[in-house]
Motif scaffolding. Structure first.
Motif, mmCIF file in Angstrom:
data_model
loop_
_atom_site.group_PDB
_atom_site.id
_atom_site.type_symbol
_atom_site.label_atom_id
_atom_site.label_comp_id
_atom_site.label_asym_id
_atom_site.label_seq_id
_atom_site.Cartn_x
_atom_site.Cartn_y
_atom_site.Cartn_z
ATOM 1 N N SER A 5 0.801 -1.129 -0.100
ATOM 2 C CA SER A 5 -0.205 0.146 -0.045
ATOM 3 C C SER A 5 1.047 1.349 -0.069
ATOM 4 C CB SER A 5 -0.779 0.019 1.319
ATOM 5 O OG SER A 5 -1.852 1.265 1.144
ATOM 6 N N VAL A 6 0.482 2.308 -0.693
ATOM 7 C CA VAL A 6 1.177 3.630 -0.687
ATOM 8 C C VAL A 6 0.321 4.566 -0.520
ATOM 9 C CG1 VAL A 6 2.577 5.166 -2.216
ATOM 10 C CG2 VAL A 6 2.901 2.483 -2.289
ATOM 11 N N SER A 7 0.607 5.677 0.130
ATOM 12 C CA SER A 7 -0.318 6.896 0.366
ATOM 13 C C SER A 7 0.415 8.070 0.148
ATOM 14 C CB SER A 7 -0.946 6.706 1.793
ATOM 15 O OG SER A 7 -1.644 5.785 1.924
ATOM 16 N N ARG A 8 -0.250 9.172 -0.429
ATOM 17 C CA ARG A 8 0.164 10.375 -0.655
ATOM 18 C C ARG A 8 -0.776 11.468 -0.363
ATOM 19 N NH1 ARG A 8 4.196 8.264 -1.478
ATOM 20 N NH2 ARG A 8 5.588 8.196 -3.057
ATOM 21 N N THR A 9 -0.493 12.559 0.244
ATOM 22 C CA THR A 9 -1.321 13.742 0.265
ATOM 23 C C THR A 9 -1.033 14.453 -1.002
ATOM 24 O OG1 THR A 9 0.417 15.261 1.545
ATOM 25 C CG2 THR A 9 -1.275 14.018 3.069
ATOM 26 N N VAL A 81 1.724 -12.256 -11.041
ATOM 27 C CA VAL A 81 0.876 -12.667 -10.061
ATOM 28 C C VAL A 81 -0.613 -13.136 -10.654
ATOM 29 C CG1 VAL A 81 1.701 -10.509 -8.552
ATOM 30 C CG2 VAL A 81 -0.196 -10.214 -10.282
ATOM 31 N N ASP A 82 -1.221 -13.790 -9.555
ATOM 32 C CA ASP A 82 -2.536 -14.171 -9.929
ATOM 33 C C ASP A 82 -3.393 -13.835 -8.574
ATOM 34 O OD1 ASP A 82 -2.163 -16.147 -8.287
ATOM 35 O OD2 ASP A 82 -2.126 -17.686 -9.483
ATOM 36 N N GLY A 83 -4.743 -13.758 -8.661
ATOM 37 C CA GLY A 83 -5.502 -13.080 -7.556
ATOM 38 C C GLY A 83 -5.180 -11.740 -7.141
ATOM 39 N N TYR A 84 -4.971 -11.055 -8.022
ATOM 40 C CA TYR A 84 -4.778 -9.547 -7.853
ATOM 41 C C TYR A 84 -5.808 -8.688 -7.671
ATOM 42 C CZ TYR A 84 -2.981 -4.799 -8.711
ATOM 43 O OH TYR A 84 -2.753 -3.252 -8.484
ATOM 44 N N VAL A 85 -6.107 -7.920 -6.544
ATOM 45 C CA VAL A 85 -7.012 -7.107 -6.428
ATOM 46 C C VAL A 85 -6.677 -5.969 -5.782
ATOM 47 C CG1 VAL A 85 -9.204 -6.502 -5.144
ATOM 48 C CG2 VAL A 85 -8.872 -8.976 -5.786
ATOM 49 N N SER A 86 -6.949 -4.819 -6.177
ATOM 50 C CA SER A 86 -6.459 -3.394 -5.987
ATOM 51 C C SER A 86 -7.410 -2.489 -5.492
ATOM 52 C CB SER A 86 -5.511 -2.983 -6.874
ATOM 53 O OG SER A 86 -4.807 -1.667 -6.319
ATOM 54 N N THR A 87 -7.162 -1.579 -4.622
ATOM 55 C CA THR A 87 -8.183 -0.440 -4.175
ATOM 56 C C THR A 87 -7.577 0.914 -4.493
ATOM 57 O OG1 THR A 87 -9.432 -2.047 -2.564
ATOM 58 C CG2 THR A 87 -9.618 0.393 -2.469
ATOM 59 N N LEU A 88 -8.103 1.760 -4.884
ATOM 60 C CA LEU A 88 -7.765 3.201 -5.176
ATOM 61 C C LEU A 88 -8.864 3.829 -4.113
ATOM 62 C CD1 LEU A 88 -5.702 4.795 -6.487
ATOM 63 C CD2 LEU A 88 -7.335 5.054 -8.479
ATOM 64 N N ARG A 89 -8.241 4.720 -3.269
ATOM 65 C CA ARG A 89 -9.063 5.353 -2.364
ATOM 66 C C ARG A 89 -8.784 6.978 -1.997
ATOM 67 N NH1 ARG A 89 -12.468 2.855 1.687
ATOM 68 N NH2 ARG A 89 -11.499 1.011 0.952
ATOM 69 N N VAL A 90 -9.696 7.634 -2.032
ATOM 70 C CA VAL A 90 -9.235 9.142 -1.732
ATOM 71 C C VAL A 90 -10.128 9.475 -0.270
ATOM 72 C CG1 VAL A 90 -9.715 11.377 -2.110
ATOM 73 C CG2 VAL A 90 -9.408 9.607 -4.097
ATOM 74 N N HIS A 91 -9.211 10.011 0.753
ATOM 75 C CA HIS A 91 -9.561 10.293 2.063
ATOM 76 C C HIS A 91 -9.493 11.922 2.219
ATOM 77 C CE1 HIS A 91 -9.236 6.337 3.427
ATOM 78 N NE2 HIS A 91 -8.010 6.160 2.773
ATOM 79 N N ASP A 98 -7.999 21.766 1.642
ATOM 80 C CA ASP A 98 -7.302 21.968 0.414
ATOM 81 C C ASP A 98 -6.522 20.948 0.053
ATOM 82 O OD1 ASP A 98 -5.727 22.718 2.213
ATOM 83 O OD2 ASP A 98 -4.639 24.263 1.160
ATOM 84 N N ILE A 99 -6.579 19.665 0.716
ATOM 85 C CA ILE A 99 -5.499 18.493 0.323
ATOM 86 C C ILE A 99 -6.465 17.447 0.680
ATOM 87 C CG2 ILE A 99 -3.465 19.814 0.784
ATOM 88 C CD1 ILE A 99 -2.941 18.435 3.429
ATOM 89 N N ALA A 100 -5.979 16.298 0.119
ATOM 90 C CA ALA A 100 -6.539 15.032 0.168
ATOM 91 C C ALA A 100 -5.399 13.837 0.225
ATOM 92 C CB ALA A 100 -7.379 14.646 -1.076
ATOM 93 N N GLU A 101 -5.873 12.675 1.035
ATOM 94 C CA GLU A 101 -4.862 11.709 0.783
ATOM 95 C C GLU A 101 -5.490 10.398 -0.149
ATOM 96 O OE1 GLU A 101 -3.062 8.167 3.832
ATOM 97 O OE2 GLU A 101 -4.873 9.439 4.342
ATOM 98 N N VAL A 102 -4.352 10.008 -1.116
ATOM 99 C CA VAL A 102 -4.886 9.066 -1.818
ATOM 100 C C VAL A 102 -3.943 7.877 -1.370
ATOM 101 C CG1 VAL A 102 -4.890 8.468 -4.074
ATOM 102 C CG2 VAL A 102 -5.029 10.822 -3.630
ATOM 103 N N GLN A 103 -4.759 6.603 -1.406
ATOM 104 C CA GLN A 103 -4.204 5.344 -1.098
ATOM 105 C C GLN A 103 -4.342 4.295 -2.050
ATOM 106 O OE1 GLN A 103 -6.101 3.247 2.163
ATOM 107 N NE2 GLN A 103 -4.291 2.161 2.854
ATOM 108 N N TRP A 104 -3.454 3.712 -2.520
ATOM 109 C CA TRP A 104 -3.754 2.710 -3.596
ATOM 110 C C TRP A 104 -2.933 1.400 -2.938
ATOM 111 C CZ3 TRP A 104 -1.413 4.050 -9.367
ATOM 112 C CH2 TRP A 104 -2.012 2.913 -10.148
ATOM 113 N N SER A 105 -3.613 0.408 -3.032
ATOM 114 C CA SER A 105 -3.303 -0.691 -2.268
ATOM 115 C C SER A 105 -3.705 -2.010 -2.955
ATOM 116 C CB SER A 105 -4.085 -0.938 -0.832
ATOM 117 O OG SER A 105 -5.330 -0.903 -0.929
ATOM 118 N N GLY A 106 -2.867 -2.934 -2.802
ATOM 119 C CA GLY A 106 -3.201 -4.152 -3.619
ATOM 120 C C GLY A 106 -2.822 -5.504 -2.493
ATOM 121 N N ARG A 107 -3.492 -6.475 -3.168
ATOM 122 C CA ARG A 107 -2.963 -7.855 -2.416
ATOM 123 C C ARG A 107 -3.069 -8.883 -3.745
ATOM 124 N NH1 ARG A 107 -8.466 -7.333 -1.320
ATOM 125 N NH2 ARG A 107 -9.775 -8.978 -1.522
#
Length: 139
Positions: A5-9, A81-91, A98-107
């Motif tokens: 998982s990686v996050s950025r503001t 890989v197989d069985g890959y599922v990823s989520t892209l999320r904005v918090h 005026d800023i957001a956190e974006v998280q991109w994660s996968g299994r």
């Protein structure tokens, strides 16, 4: 199963970020690694092409407009890989409109590669992607 998982503001409101990245077919709008995306099956599947001409086919498995996230599974790709599922999320970031956190994660399950090699591969993809998103939003 491995994961990363990686996050950025990023310099935009959560809604502005979601408006850019929330469309399942929107990767070419902010991710240089994917210059082409074709929506299939009524928008539930996307056929991506990278600069080398490799094809990646992904299926939308979850979408939540109100909570600003979606998840997808890889159906076909040149990744080990197989069985890959990823989520892209904005918090939202508390106290900062005026800023957001974006998280991109996968299994995923490594296939013909070590777990560390595959974790490193997707950590790099997510990091580079979120760096590109930051540049797009700052422009």
């Amino acid at each position: 199963m491995a994961s990363t998982s990686v996050s950025r503001t990023v310099p935009a409101t959560p809604q502005q970020v979601w408006n850019l990245i929330g469309g399942f077919d929107a990767l070419p709008d902010w991710l240089p690694y994917i210059p082409r995306s074709t929506a299939l099956e009524g928008g539930r599947v996307r056929r991506l092409t990278n600069p080398d001409g490799d094809v990646i086919i992904e299926r939308l498995v979850d979408f939540n407009e109100a909570e600003h996230h979606y998840s997808y599974a890889i159906l076909e790709a040149p990744f080990p890989v197989d069985g890959y599922v990823s989520t892209l999320r904005v918090h939202p970031v508390p106290g900062h409109d005026d800023i957001a956190e974006v998280q991109w994660s996968g299994r995923f399950n490594p296939k013909n590669a070590t777990e560390q090699e595959v974790v490193d591969l997707f950590t790099t993809i997510y990091t580079d992607g979120l760096d590109a998103l930051t540049k797009t939003l700052a422009a």
